[in-house]
Motif scaffolding. Structure first.
Motif, PDB file in Angstrom:
ATOM      1  N   VAL A   1      65.089  35.438  24.459  1.00  0.00           N
ATOM      2  CA  VAL A   1      65.231  34.034  24.844  1.00  0.00           C
ATOM      3  C   VAL A   1      64.984  33.178  23.608  1.00  0.00           C
ATOM      4  O   VAL A   1      64.036  33.423  22.856  1.00  0.00           O
ATOM      5  CB  VAL A   1      64.235  33.665  25.968  1.00  0.00           C
ATOM      6  CG1 VAL A   1      64.244  32.166  26.250  1.00  0.00           C
ATOM      7  CG2 VAL A   1      64.558  34.444  27.238  1.00  0.00           C
ATOM      8  N   VAL A   2      65.861  32.206  23.376  1.00  0.00           N
ATOM      9  CA  VAL A   2      65.687  31.284  22.258  1.00  0.00           C
ATOM     10  C   VAL A   2      65.329  29.920  22.822  1.00  0.00           C
ATOM     11  O   VAL A   2      65.967  29.445  23.764  1.00  0.00           O
ATOM     12  CB  VAL A   2      66.983  31.203  21.409  1.00  0.00           C
ATOM     13  CG1 VAL A   2      66.857  30.128  20.341  1.00  0.00           C
ATOM     14  CG2 VAL A   2      67.303  32.545  20.790  1.00  0.00           C
ATOM     15  N   CYS A   3      64.280  29.358  22.281  1.00  0.00           N
ATOM     16  CA  CYS A   3      63.855  28.031  22.745  1.00  0.00           C
ATOM     17  C   CYS A   3      64.538  26.988  21.864  1.00  0.00           C
ATOM     18  O   CYS A   3      64.178  26.818  20.703  1.00  0.00           O
ATOM     19  CB  CYS A   3      62.332  27.934  22.639  1.00  0.00           C
ATOM     20  SG  CYS A   3      61.609  26.730  23.748  1.00  0.00           S
ATOM     21  N   ASN A   4      65.537  26.317  22.413  1.00  0.00           N
ATOM     22  CA  ASN A   4      66.365  25.391  21.629  1.00  0.00           C
ATOM     23  C   ASN A   4      66.243  23.961  22.154  1.00  0.00           C
ATOM     24  O   ASN A   4      65.957  23.771  23.331  1.00  0.00           O
ATOM     25  CB  ASN A   4      67.840  25.816  21.733  1.00  0.00           C
ATOM     26  CG  ASN A   4      68.405  26.201  20.380  1.00  0.00           C
ATOM     27  OD1 ASN A   4      67.724  26.134  19.372  1.00  0.00           O
ATOM     28  ND2 ASN A   4      69.669  26.588  20.373  1.00  0.00           N
ATOM     29  N   THR A   5      66.482  23.022  21.295  1.00  0.00           N
ATOM     30  CA  THR A   5      66.486  21.637  21.780  1.00  0.00           C
ATOM     31  C   THR A   5      67.853  21.327  22.377  1.00  0.00           C
ATOM     32  O   THR A   5      68.888  21.722  21.840  1.00  0.00           O
ATOM     33  CB  THR A   5      66.201  20.648  20.634  1.00  0.00           C
ATOM     34  OG1 THR A   5      66.947  21.042  19.491  1.00  0.00           O
ATOM     35  CG2 THR A   5      64.729  20.596  20.305  1.00  0.00           C
TER      36      THR A   5
ATOM     37  N   PRO B   1      65.132  26.902  27.336  1.00  0.00           N
ATOM     38  CA  PRO B   1      65.335  28.304  26.987  1.00  0.00           C
ATOM     39  C   PRO B   1      66.794  28.734  27.164  1.00  0.00           C
ATOM     40  O   PRO B   1      67.449  28.330  28.121  1.00  0.00           O
ATOM     41  CB  PRO B   1      64.425  29.034  27.964  1.00  0.00           C
ATOM     42  CG  PRO B   1      64.333  28.143  29.143  1.00  0.00           C
ATOM     43  CD  PRO B   1      64.531  26.741  28.661  1.00  0.00           C
ATOM     44  N   PHE B   2      67.268  29.521  26.217  1.00  0.00           N
ATOM     45  CA  PHE B   2      68.629  30.058  26.302  1.00  0.00           C
ATOM     46  C   PHE B   2      68.562  31.578  26.253  1.00  0.00           C
ATOM     47  O   PHE B   2      67.788  32.136  25.483  1.00  0.00           O
ATOM     48  CB  PHE B   2      69.474  29.573  25.121  1.00  0.00           C
ATOM     49  CG  PHE B   2      69.901  28.144  25.239  1.00  0.00           C
ATOM     50  CD1 PHE B   2      71.181  27.823  25.665  1.00  0.00           C
ATOM     51  CD2 PHE B   2      69.024  27.107  24.910  1.00  0.00           C
ATOM     52  CE1 PHE B   2      71.580  26.499  25.782  1.00  0.00           C
ATOM     53  CE2 PHE B   2      69.420  25.789  25.030  1.00  0.00           C
ATOM     54  CZ  PHE B   2      70.704  25.472  25.461  1.00  0.00           C
ATOM     55  N   LEU B   3      69.380  32.236  27.072  1.00  0.00           N
ATOM     56  CA  LEU B   3      69.542  33.680  26.938  1.00  0.00           C
ATOM     57  C   LEU B   3      70.496  33.858  25.766  1.00  0.00           C
ATOM     58  O   LEU B   3      71.692  33.557  25.871  1.00  0.00           O
ATOM     59  CB  LEU B   3      70.143  34.274  28.219  1.00  0.00           C
ATOM     60  CG  LEU B   3      69.166  34.783  29.268  1.00  0.00           C
ATOM     61  CD1 LEU B   3      69.915  35.221  30.508  1.00  0.00           C
ATOM     62  CD2 LEU B   3      68.303  35.920  28.733  1.00  0.00           C
ATOM     63  N   SER B   4      69.977  34.312  24.636  1.00  0.00           N
ATOM     64  CA  SER B   4      70.757  34.240  23.396  1.00  0.00           C
ATOM     65  C   SER B   4      72.006  35.118  23.435  1.00  0.00           C
ATOM     66  O   SER B   4      73.047  34.735  22.934  1.00  0.00           O
ATOM     67  CB  SER B   4      69.877  34.616  22.209  1.00  0.00           C
ATOM     68  OG  SER B   4      69.592  35.978  22.235  1.00  0.00           O
ATOM     69  N   LYS B   5      71.911  36.281  24.068  1.00  0.00           N
ATOM     70  CA  LYS B   5      73.037  37.214  24.037  1.00  0.00           C
ATOM     71  C   LYS B   5      74.251  36.690  24.837  1.00  0.00           C
ATOM     72  O   LYS B   5      75.389  36.920  24.461  1.00  0.00           O
ATOM     73  CB  LYS B   5      72.565  38.562  24.594  1.00  0.00           C
ATOM     74  CG  LYS B   5      73.497  39.702  24.380  1.00  0.00           C
ATOM     75  CD  LYS B   5      73.203  40.511  23.133  1.00  0.00           C
ATOM     76  CE  LYS B   5      74.131  41.718  23.141  1.00  0.00           C
ATOM     77  NZ  LYS B   5      74.057  42.486  21.897  1.00  0.00           N
ATOM     78  N   ILE B   6      74.004  36.000  25.943  1.00  0.00           N
ATOM     79  CA  ILE B   6      75.133  35.462  26.707  1.00  0.00           C
ATOM     80  C   ILE B   6      75.284  33.952  26.512  1.00  0.00           C
ATOM     81  O   ILE B   6      76.180  33.336  27.088  1.00  0.00           O
ATOM     82  CB  ILE B   6      75.037  35.812  28.212  1.00  0.00           C
ATOM     83  CG1 ILE B   6      73.735  35.277  28.816  1.00  0.00           C
ATOM     84  CG2 ILE B   6      75.141  37.305  28.452  1.00  0.00           C
ATOM     85  CD1 ILE B   6      73.679  35.405  30.338  1.00  0.00           C
ATOM     86  N   ASN B   7      74.384  33.400  25.703  1.00  0.00           N
ATOM     87  CA  ASN B   7      74.438  31.984  25.336  1.00  0.00           C
ATOM     88  C   ASN B   7      74.526  31.030  26.538  1.00  0.00           C
ATOM     89  O   ASN B   7      75.374  30.167  26.602  1.00  0.00           O
ATOM     90  CB  ASN B   7      75.632  31.755  24.381  1.00  0.00           C
ATOM     91  CG  ASN B   7      75.502  30.429  23.645  1.00  0.00           C
ATOM     92  OD1 ASN B   7      74.398  29.894  23.514  1.00  0.00           O
ATOM     93  ND2 ASN B   7      76.629  29.895  23.194  1.00  0.00           N
ATOM     94  N   ARG B   8      73.617  31.226  27.475  1.00  0.00           N
ATOM     95  CA  ARG B   8      73.549  30.333  28.634  1.00  0.00           C
ATOM     96  C   ARG B   8      72.117  29.826  28.774  1.00  0.00           C
ATOM     97  O   ARG B   8      71.156  30.558  28.520  1.00  0.00           O
ATOM     98  CB  ARG B   8      73.950  31.076  29.928  1.00  0.00           C
ATOM     99  CG  ARG B   8      75.383  31.521  29.995  1.00  0.00           C
ATOM    100  CD  ARG B   8      76.342  30.326  30.030  1.00  0.00           C
ATOM    101  NE  ARG B   8      77.686  30.740  29.592  1.00  0.00           N
ATOM    102  CZ  ARG B   8      78.699  30.945  30.416  1.00  0.00           C
ATOM    103  NH1 ARG B   8      78.561  30.766  31.700  1.00  0.00           N
ATOM    104  NH2 ARG B   8      79.886  31.313  29.941  1.00  0.00           N
TER     105      ARG B   8
HETATM  106  C1  LIG Z   1      70.121  26.883  19.095  1.00  0.00           C
HETATM  107  O1  LIG Z   1      70.349  25.742  18.291  1.00  0.00           O
HETATM  108  C2  LIG Z   1      70.898  26.056  17.025  1.00  0.00           C
HETATM  109  C3  LIG Z   1      71.006  24.761  16.249  1.00  0.00           C
HETATM  110  O2  LIG Z   1      71.331  23.703  17.081  1.00  0.00           O
HETATM  111  C4  LIG Z   1      72.265  26.734  17.212  1.00  0.00           C
HETATM  112  O3  LIG Z   1      72.773  27.102  15.957  1.00  0.00           O
HETATM  113  C5  LIG Z   1      72.070  27.997  18.052  1.00  0.00           C
HETATM  114  O4  LIG Z   1      73.324  28.591  18.318  1.00  0.00           O
HETATM  115  C6  LIG Z   1      71.412  27.648  19.354  1.00  0.00           C
HETATM  116  N1  LIG Z   1      71.129  28.885  20.055  1.00  0.00           N
HETATM  117  C7  LIG Z   1      71.407  29.034  21.347  1.00  0.00           C
HETATM  118  C8  LIG Z   1      71.045  30.345  21.934  1.00  0.00           C
HETATM  119  O5  LIG Z   1      71.892  28.154  22.005  1.00  0.00           O
END
Ligand SMILES: *[C@@H]1O[C@H](CO)[C@@H](O)[C@H](O)[C@H]1NC(C)=O
Ligand SMILES: *[C@@H]1O[C@H](CO)[C@@H](O)[C@H](O)[C@H]1NC(C)=O
Ligand SMILES: *[C@@H]1O[C@H](CO)[C@@H](O)[C@H](O)[C@H]1NC(C)=O
Ligand SMILES: *[C@@H]1O[C@H](CO)[C@@H](O)[C@H](O)[C@H]1NC(C)=O
Ligand SMILES: *[C@@H]1O[C@H](CO)[C@@H](O)[C@H](O)[C@H]1NC(C)=O
Ligand SMILES: *[C@@H]1O[C@H](CO)[C@@H](O)[C@H](O)[C@H]1NC(C)=O
Ligand SMILES: *[C@@H]1O[C@H](CO)[C@@H](O)[C@H](O)[C@H]1NC(C)=O
Ligand SMILES: *[C@@H]1O[C@H](CO)[C@@H](O)[C@H](O)[C@H]1NC(C)=O
Length: 472
Positions: free
Chosen positions: A67-71, A82-89
């Motif tokens: 999980v990636v914590c993104n703004t 939070p985003f599930l990084s592998k499926i990008n949701r």
């Molecule tokens: C999180 O944010 C960064 C920069 O905005 C972006 O490059 C990255 O793809 C994002 N990751 C996900 C999982 O959305």
């Protein structure tokens, strides 16, 4: 030596009593620790339990659970999500399976909607929700439906072979339709829906066909049930931009297996109440385990060692009020009611009483042994006194001069021992044929000579007595 051993025994027996009487002490002290305890477990107020995780590799099981914590930019400003990084949701919730009544753990994700003719945009068709991939633990659950909102809309799901799943909605001829039915669920008037009948699909796309091409219409997958009464305008759904989709997931057990859980696949049914239960199977090319904490008395995370923790029913839930006048006692997986006076103090008092009884018993035996020994010594001394002619001497002394106590007295061996400083060699005055003569001092300060006879023949006893008698 013996005494030391006995006293060592007593505290030990007390200790074991305390331990055996309080089993709850040992289970509540259970250590919930794992290598992932240092990981950040929340993002944007959403909890991220293992096997999911944020940050370092050891925080999650494998890349699929990362999980990636993104703004994210929303109408209310920049927020962490939070985003599930592998499926990008984007994630909405992560739920562990929590009982035998649910089939697997689920995650809710945000999925973009398909639209046509909204806000002057001709069409928006996002790529299909694609969960395939080597070792992907995700699938789309049967809870989800295809929902379409708008007039003259025809929605279809794509990427599911050998089945056509779709629905049509229209805004005219309402009276011709079955009113009572279509009021409860989206049944064709203003909106329509279709259930996803495929078994654990991993790819689903949503297509929207339109005959007029004019008005705004949308189609999406969702975990919610809609009815014409509560479905919003297509324009509103479009501007929101996403719907919530439910995904099921399994725990990939190729790398590690949850420890300390009962294999339900093997036993079929369990009779005792284990804290943790797992089912095993194959999915997407890997062996998985699908575990839960026994919801009768436990909760927590089955994928962490010791992760299923006993619920204190006396503090919360059932036990709290159900014992009435009695005292609630928490036990692993359950609780029991006990009469008031036998609360938590009872075992301690029991242990103390037993310990004291043991102590007195041991002291009693010790005293008895000492008493018997002393008694035996006295009897022996008396025997020696008799054998060495003591009685004869006594008799002679009493018949002479009417028993003049001043001139003759019988001393105990202890008194003589004291007077001669334990028959010290320095006090020896001379050696005779029949014994040794020592210089002695009585308690009252008088100096005396003490003759200590050697081992005598029985027949020489009288001779010795006579000698003593004459001397006195
Ligand atoms: C999180 O944010 C960064 C920069 O905005 C972006 O490059 C990255 O793809 C994002 N990751 C996900 C999982 O959305
Ligand atoms: C928990 O585990 C970590 C790493 O395995 C260890 O360093 C730490 O001391 C443990 N904490 C407790 C309370 O056992
Ligand atoms: C956890 O994540 C939040 C948000 O990214 C951050 O503010 C916080 O410092 C992190 N805590 C740790 C222990 O890494
Ligand atoms: C889904 O993704 C996998 C791997 O990323 C790719 O091989 C496959 O073609 C995709 N399927 C669809 C229908 O897009
Ligand atoms: C309307 O509902 C009734 C029973 O509720 C059912 O018998 C009938 O077939 C339905 N008609 C249509 C057109 O669906
Ligand atoms: C659908 O998902 C949302 C977001 O997680 C949740 O609040 C809602 O209860 C779910 N609805 C159903 C019917 O499960
Ligand atoms: C719409 O109404 C139905 C039935 O009244 C209800 O089950 C459903 O949860 C509602 N959906 C939403 C999104 O509020
Ligand atoms: C659980 O039991 C099933 C059925 O006996 C067996 O095939 C499987 O290997 C077991 N799994 C584990 C992890 O013991």
């Amino acid at each position: 030596m013996k005494r030391e051993r006995l006293f060592f025994c007593i505290p030990l027996s007390l200790l074991t009593l305390f331990i055996f009487n309080s089993p709850s002490l040992m289970t509540t002290a259970q250590n919930i620790n794992s290598s992932t305890s240092s990981c950040n477990r929340t993002c944007g107020g959403i909890s991220i339990p293992f096997p999911f995780g944020i940050g370092q590799k050891h925080c999650y099981l494998n890349d699929w659970y990362e999980v990636v914590c993104n703004t994210t930019t929303t109408s209310s400003g920049n927020l962490l999500a939070p985003f599930l990084s592998k499926i990008n949701r984007e994630l909405v919730t992560i739920t562990l399976r929590n009982s035998i009544d649910t089939s697997y753990g689920v995650v809710h994700i945000k999925s973009p909607v398909t639209s046509s003719g909204c806000s002057q945009q001709p069409a928006v068709k996002p790529p299909p929700l694609n969960l395939t991939g080597k070792g992907s633990p995700f699938f789309i659950t049967e809870t989800n439906r295809l929902v379409s909102v708008g007039c003259d809309a025809r929605a279809l799901v794509t990427n599911i072979e050998s089945q056509i799943i779709g629905c049509e909605s229209s805004c005219d001829g309402r009276d011709n339709k079955n009113k009572s039915r279509s009021d409860k669920i989206c049944g064709g008037y203003r909106c329509c829906q279709a259930v996803i009948t495929a078994d654990k699909p991993q790819v689903i796309g949503v297509n929207l066909e339109s005959s007029d091409g004019g008005d705004c219409k949308v189609a999406f997958l969702t975990n919610e049930t809609y009815s014409p009464a509560n479905v919003t305008e297509a324009e509103e759904v479009y501007s929101k931009g996403f719907s919530v989709v439910e995904l099921g997931w399994f725990f990939d057990s190729r790398l590690r297996d949850p420890v300390g859980c009962v294999n339900l696949t093997e036993t079929g049914i369990y009779t005792s109440a284990p804290s943790c239960v797992c089912e095993y199977g194959y999915f997407s090319g890997f062996g998985y385990s699908n575990c839960y904490c026994n919801n009768i008395g436990y909760r927590g995370n089955p994928y962490l060692p010791g992760g299923c923790v006993d619920i204190d029913e006396c503090e919360e839930g059932k036990g709290r009020n159900s014992c009435g006048e009695q005292t609630c006692v928490n036990v692993p997986g359950s609780f029991r009611c006990e009469p008031k006076e036998s609360g938590k103090i009872k075992p301690v008092i029991q242990g103390l009483i037993l310990g004291l009884v043991l102590l007195f018993l041991v002291l009693g035996i010790w005293g008895l042994i000492k008493f018997v020994k002393k008694r035996r010594k006295i009897i022996q001394k008396r025997k020696f006194f008799k054998r060495n002619g003591g009685l004869l001497l006594k008799q002679q002394l009493t018949t002479q001069e009417g028993g003049n106590v001043e001139t003759s007295k019988i001393f105990t061996s202890k008194e003589l021992e004291k007077a001669t400083d334990s028959f010290n060699k320095n006090r020896v005055l001379g050696q005779g044929g029949q014994g040794t003569v020592y210089k002695g001092m009585l308690v009252d300060g008088r100096i005396v000579a003490v003759k200590r006879s050697k081992a005598l023949d029985e027949d020489k006893v009288e001779e010795f007595i006579n000698e003593v008698s004459v001397l006195s």
